[in-house]
Scaffold this motif. Structure first.
Motif, PDB file in Angstrom:
ATOM      1  N   SER A 106       0.850  -1.193   0.000  1.00  0.00           N
ATOM      2  CA  SER A 106       0.000   0.000   0.000  1.00  0.00           C
ATOM      3  C   SER A 106       0.881   1.237   0.000  1.00  0.00           C
ATOM      4  O   SER A 106       2.061   1.177   0.341  1.00  0.00           O
ATOM      5  CB  SER A 106      -0.935   0.008   1.211  1.00  0.00           C
ATOM      6  OG  SER A 106      -0.186   0.086   2.405  1.00  0.00           O
ATOM      7  N   ASP A 138       0.923   5.431   1.081  1.00  0.00           N
ATOM      8  CA  ASP A 138       0.315   6.566   1.779  1.00  0.00           C
ATOM      9  C   ASP A 138       0.991   7.843   1.294  1.00  0.00           C
ATOM     10  O   ASP A 138       2.214   7.990   1.452  1.00  0.00           O
ATOM     11  CB  ASP A 138       0.508   6.447   3.301  1.00  0.00           C
ATOM     12  CG  ASP A 138      -0.252   5.279   3.889  1.00  0.00           C
ATOM     13  OD1 ASP A 138      -1.328   4.941   3.369  1.00  0.00           O
ATOM     14  OD2 ASP A 138       0.240   4.701   4.883  1.00  0.00           O
ATOM     15  N   SER A 152       8.515  -0.500   5.481  1.00  0.00           N
ATOM     16  CA  SER A 152       7.952   0.803   5.121  1.00  0.00           C
ATOM     17  C   SER A 152       9.125   1.672   4.702  1.00  0.00           C
ATOM     18  O   SER A 152      10.158   1.696   5.369  1.00  0.00           O
ATOM     19  CB  SER A 152       7.239   1.459   6.301  1.00  0.00           C
ATOM     20  OG  SER A 152       6.076   0.736   6.630  1.00  0.00           O
TER      21      SER A 152
END
Length: 170
Positions: free
Chosen positions: A22, A24, A44
């Protein structure tokens, strides 16, 4: 060519991202990418610039817009049969929710989309073809071959469908 040059110069990084990836956006600019790496560790990473080159998303059976076709079993969930029962058994024993077993004892990998044949006809829950419904919408058939795309694909698909329609008329 430009992307390859940027990659070769060490300016561009290509990060393989699985189904759980994903992104962000960051208000000040850039993005944070969340993904599982090749060692199965959650990561991340913040990037000043992010280019999403994933393409069209694969859509799942439940997302097919014509609900009555699902409910009446006119279409079926896309699945790919394991060649080896042993490999299928191993995958299923690993609690992989994408693996299933048929009543006949075959093992299947559940992939996104719906089942079609080589002529883009939908296949019902019982394995029968529907001579009147063809689908070439990539998000619903990409579970079988994620590389479907472009004008050459559209031309080849349209040619196969037209050929089937002409066969049916004769």
């Amino acid at each position: 060519k430009e992307l390859i040059a940027l990659y070769d110069a060490g300016v561009l990084e290509i990060v393989p991202v699985g189904d759980d990836g994903s992104v962000d956006p960051v208000e000040e600019g850039g993005a944070i990418l969340h993904f599982t790496d090749e060692e199965n560790c959650r990561q991340s990473a913040k990037y000043a610039m992010f280019v999403d080159s994933i393409g069209q998303p694969h859509l799942h059976f439940e997302q097919f817009p014509f609900k009555s076709l699902r409910e009446q079993n006119v279409i079926s969930r896309a699945m790919v049969r394991f060649r080896s029962r042993k490999e299928g058994e191993i995958a299923l024993s690993g609690n992989n929710k994408k693996v299933g077993k048929s009543e006949a004892g075959d093992y299947y990998l559940k992939v996104p989309g719906i089942t079609i044949n080589d002529y883009f006809q939908v296949v019902d829950t019982y394995g029968g073809l529907n001579p009147r419904i063809f689908i070439m919408a990539v998000p619903y058939i990409a579970g079988y071959n994620p590389d479907y795309s472009g004008l050459d694909f559209c031309e080849a698909a349209a040619e196969r469908i037209a050929g089937q329609l002409l066969l049916q008329r004769s």
